[in-house]
Design an enzyme around this catalytic site. Structure first.
Site, PDB file in Angstrom:
ATOM      1  N   LYS A   1       0.833  -1.215   0.000  1.00  0.00           N
ATOM      2  CA  LYS A   1       0.000   0.000   0.000  1.00  0.00           C
ATOM      3  C   LYS A   1       0.864   1.260   0.000  1.00  0.00           C
ATOM      4  O   LYS A   1       0.607   2.212  -0.750  1.00  0.00           O
ATOM      5  CB  LYS A   1      -0.927  -0.011   1.217  1.00  0.00           C
ATOM      6  CG  LYS A   1      -1.747   1.240   1.397  1.00  0.00           C
ATOM      7  CD  LYS A   1      -2.741   1.454   0.266  1.00  0.00           C
ATOM      8  CE  LYS A   1      -3.282   2.872   0.269  1.00  0.00           C
ATOM      9  NZ  LYS A   1      -4.242   3.118  -0.808  1.00  0.00           N
TER      10      LYS A   1
ATOM     11  N   CYS B   1      -3.398  11.346   1.193  1.00  0.00           N
ATOM     12  CA  CYS B   1      -2.642  10.089   1.260  1.00  0.00           C
ATOM     13  C   CYS B   1      -1.182  10.164   0.795  1.00  0.00           C
ATOM     14  O   CYS B   1      -0.292   9.720   1.520  1.00  0.00           O
ATOM     15  CB  CYS B   1      -3.372   9.021   0.436  1.00  0.00           C
ATOM     16  SG  CYS B   1      -4.956   8.568   1.147  1.00  0.00           S
TER      17      CYS B   1
HETATM   18  N1  LIG Z   1      -9.312   9.165   1.341  1.00  0.00           N
HETATM   19  C1  LIG Z   1      -8.670   8.452   0.460  1.00  0.00           C
HETATM   20  O1  LIG Z   1      -8.699   8.755  -0.707  1.00  0.00           O
HETATM   21  C2  LIG Z   1      -7.924   7.215   0.868  1.00  0.00           C
HETATM   22  C3  LIG Z   1      -7.462   6.406  -0.126  1.00  0.00           C
HETATM   23  C4  LIG Z   1      -6.737   5.296   0.206  1.00  0.00           C
HETATM   24  C5  LIG Z   1      -6.472   5.020   1.546  1.00  0.00           C
HETATM   25  N2  LIG Z   1      -6.934   5.843   2.516  1.00  0.00           N
HETATM   26  C6  LIG Z   1      -6.645   5.486   3.895  1.00  0.00           C
HETATM   27  O2  LIG Z   1      -7.852   5.103   4.558  1.00  0.00           O
HETATM   28  C7  LIG Z   1      -7.798   5.535   5.914  1.00  0.00           C
HETATM   29  C8  LIG Z   1      -8.991   6.390   6.198  1.00  0.00           C
HETATM   30  O3  LIG Z   1      -8.897   7.556   5.404  1.00  0.00           O
HETATM   31  P1  LIG Z   1     -10.109   8.573   5.235  1.00  0.00           P
HETATM   32  O4  LIG Z   1      -9.749   9.476   4.118  1.00  0.00           O
HETATM   33  O5  LIG Z   1     -11.387   7.846   5.201  1.00  0.00           O
HETATM   34  O6  LIG Z   1      -9.996   9.374   6.623  1.00  0.00           O
HETATM   35  P2  LIG Z   1     -11.008  10.452   7.148  1.00  0.00           P
HETATM   36  O7  LIG Z   1     -10.212  11.394   7.965  1.00  0.00           O
HETATM   37  O8  LIG Z   1     -11.897  10.944   6.061  1.00  0.00           O
HETATM   38  O9  LIG Z   1     -11.965   9.596   8.127  1.00  0.00           O
HETATM   39  C9  LIG Z   1     -11.545   9.027   9.328  1.00  0.00           C
HETATM   40  C10 LIG Z   1     -12.731   9.133  10.279  1.00  0.00           C
HETATM   41  O10 LIG Z   1     -12.457   8.355  11.431  1.00  0.00           O
HETATM   42  C11 LIG Z   1     -13.020   9.024  12.548  1.00  0.00           C
HETATM   43  N3  LIG Z   1     -12.384   8.459  13.744  1.00  0.00           N
HETATM   44  C12 LIG Z   1     -11.098   8.587  14.139  1.00  0.00           C
HETATM   45  N4  LIG Z   1     -10.891   7.883  15.270  1.00  0.00           N
HETATM   46  C13 LIG Z   1     -12.084   7.289  15.587  1.00  0.00           C
HETATM   47  C14 LIG Z   1     -12.499   6.432  16.639  1.00  0.00           C
HETATM   48  N5  LIG Z   1     -11.660   6.016  17.596  1.00  0.00           N
HETATM   49  N6  LIG Z   1     -13.785   6.025  16.662  1.00  0.00           N
HETATM   50  C15 LIG Z   1     -14.661   6.428  15.705  1.00  0.00           C
HETATM   51  N7  LIG Z   1     -14.313   7.260  14.690  1.00  0.00           N
HETATM   52  C16 LIG Z   1     -13.027   7.664  14.630  1.00  0.00           C
HETATM   53  C17 LIG Z   1     -12.722  10.474  12.271  1.00  0.00           C
HETATM   54  O11 LIG Z   1     -13.563  11.346  13.005  1.00  0.00           O
HETATM   55  C18 LIG Z   1     -12.985  10.557  10.750  1.00  0.00           C
HETATM   56  O12 LIG Z   1     -14.336  10.903  10.470  1.00  0.00           O
HETATM   57  C19 LIG Z   1      -6.473   6.251   6.091  1.00  0.00           C
HETATM   58  O13 LIG Z   1      -5.526   5.375   6.605  1.00  0.00           O
HETATM   59  C20 LIG Z   1      -6.104   6.649   4.685  1.00  0.00           C
HETATM   60  O14 LIG Z   1      -4.720   6.784   4.518  1.00  0.00           O
HETATM   61  C21 LIG Z   1      -7.666   6.927   2.205  1.00  0.00           C
END
Ligand SMILES: NC(=O)c1ccc[n+]([C@@H]2O[C@H](COP(=O)([O-])OP(=O)(O)OC[C@H]3O[C@@H](n4cnc5c(N)ncnc54)[C@H](O)[C@@H]3O)[C@@H](O)[C@H]2O)c1
Length: 384
Positions: free
Chosen positions: A194, A248
């Site tokens: 990843k 990311c």
């Molecule tokens: N957004 C993208 O395009 C993308 C693409 C590939 C991978 N990722 C990976 O996926 C993961 C998530 O990314 P994202 O963009 O969805 O993040 P994001 O910030 O949009 O969402 C994360 C959510 O988790 C919530 N959260 C945090 N701790 C929590 C807890 N203990 N209990 C409940 N809720 C909690 C936050 O309030 C937030 O709403 C990351 O590791 C990111 O690197 C994201």
């Protein structure tokens, strides 16, 4: 219990977690979505989401009770942790979520780490869970905001368990619901895969921007040079741009470099190059703006084309630098974000502008009528 029709709890309902929860609920699992941010919980139910298709699906699933929204994890057969870290703090959110899951998970539950993590992160999650009766696997996703729902459904997916049993259970759960083709491996390989995927794109961005800088320095048109070079069957340069931002790429490259500081020479260089790029673009605009009087219109502030998402945007960083260096002259517009928050409409931004700077390759900019006589800086070559 069968992995195909279990109860599931998705922890973190952000860009990745919410469509994940929706797909699991559509597949027949009883899903609890745990989101700690009250504003996000309210938005999920009441606001239009970035992906229009997701808005309708989530509303219907919540109304039918197939998807319950909560503020903390609940007991479930399968957990999907989808919280996010930052470049400088990979662990806090993941640790908190893991400890919460460890406190409520029933014996034998399967814990899937959908978050991107530094290498070794899945084993750390297992430690924070504090249990020896749970199976833990890393199941990174490859979706892109704007197409997350369909990409989560259809892209091939890597699944890496801490044990062969965890891998097998994770494959059975994910296959056909969160990915079309599932590739089993071990957790370390999955974590590294990843990070490498995103860091490789960081390198590709740096390469394109470097080619554009060289073309500019020698007086060639970057877009023309790149189009011609791409006619070579084994060359595939990206468009140039303002660097690489978003939620990311920067953090994932940082984590890869931090984990292998001796080996990751090229990745480190690419990241440094991408971090320097907004200032280089701003320098070029300031030099051109010094030759003329009048407004400088900046078009596009999202982190990538054709999405309403400006998280970590390098185009926005260029705008910030131009506003500081050309006080009172900069107008900003983005058709995907609309007016407000310092932005005006596109027509208003370009009306009478002396310089028009296209910062993001939004499709709409390819055919936009620009003011005759304005200096045009088409950073991504969207009009070439
Ligand atoms: N957004 C993208 O395009 C993308 C693409 C590939 C991978 N990722 C990976 O996926 C993961 C998530 O990314 P994202 O963009 O969805 O993040 P994001 O910030 O949009 O969402 C994360 C959510 O988790 C919530 N959260 C945090 N701790 C929590 C807890 N203990 N209990 C409940 N809720 C909690 C936050 O309030 C937030 O709403 C990351 O590791 C990111 O690197 C994201």
């Amino acid at each position: 219990m069968t992995e195909r029709t279990s109860s599931a709890c998705v922890v973190g309902l952000g860009t990745v977690g919410l469509p994940t929860a929706a797909l699991l609920a559509q597949a027949g699992h009883a899903v609890c979505g745990a989101e700690r941010d009250p504003a996000r919980r309210a938005a999920i139910v009441h606001d239009d989401l970035v992906e229009p298709e997701l808005t309708g699906i989530v509303r219907a699933l919540v109304a039918s009770g197939a998807l319950a929204i909560a503020d903390a994890p609940a007991p479930a057969d399968v957990y999907v942790i989808a919280v996010s870290g930052t470049a400088t703090d990979p662990w806090s959110a993941l640790e908190a979520a893991s400890r919460q899951v460890g406190a409520v998970a029933p014996p034998g539950a399967l814990v899937l780490v959908e978050s991107t993590v530094p290498v070794g992160g899945t084993a750390r999650v297992a430690g924070w869970l504090g249990r020896d009766d749970l199976d833990v696997a890393h199941v990174p996703e490859r979706g892109t905001p704007g197409a997350m729902l369909s990409e989560l459904r259809h892209l091939p997916r890597v699944v890496g368990g801490l044990t062969p049993q965890a891998t097998a259970r994770a494959v059975a759960f994910v296959d056909g619901v969160l990915g079309d083709t599932v590739q089993p491996t071990d957790a370390t390989s999955s974590e590294l895969c990843k990070l490498v995927e995103n860091a490789a794109r960081d390198v590709a961005v740096a390469l394109a921007d470097e080619v554009a800088s060289i073309a500019e320095a020698v007086g060639a048109d970057a877009a023309t040079v790149m189009r011609l070079a791409n006619q070579h069957p084994r060359v595939d340069l990206l468009r140039p741009g303002t660097g690489a931002g978003g939620p990311c790429l920067p953090k994932d490259t940082h984590w890869l470099v931090d984990g292998a500081p001796t080996q990751a020479v090229l990745f480190r260089t690419a990241r440094a190059r991408n971090e320097a790029r907004p200032a280089a673009v701003a320098d070029r605009v300031v030099a051109l703006a010094a030759e003329v009087d009048g407004p400088v219109a900046c078009l596009g502030v999202t982190y990538k084309p054709d999405v309403a998402d400006a998280r970590g945007s390098t185009a926005a960083e260029v705008v910030r630098q131009l506003q500081a260096r050309l006080p009172g002259r900069v107008r900003v517009a983005d058709p995907w974000l609309g007016a407000g928050d310092g932005r005006v409409g596109v027509a208003e931004a370009i009306d009478g502008a002396a310089v028009v700077v296209i910062l993001v390759a939004h499709t709409a900019f390819a055919t936009l009528a620009l003011p005759a006589g304005a200096v045009i800086v088409d950073v991504p070559g969207v009009r070439a």
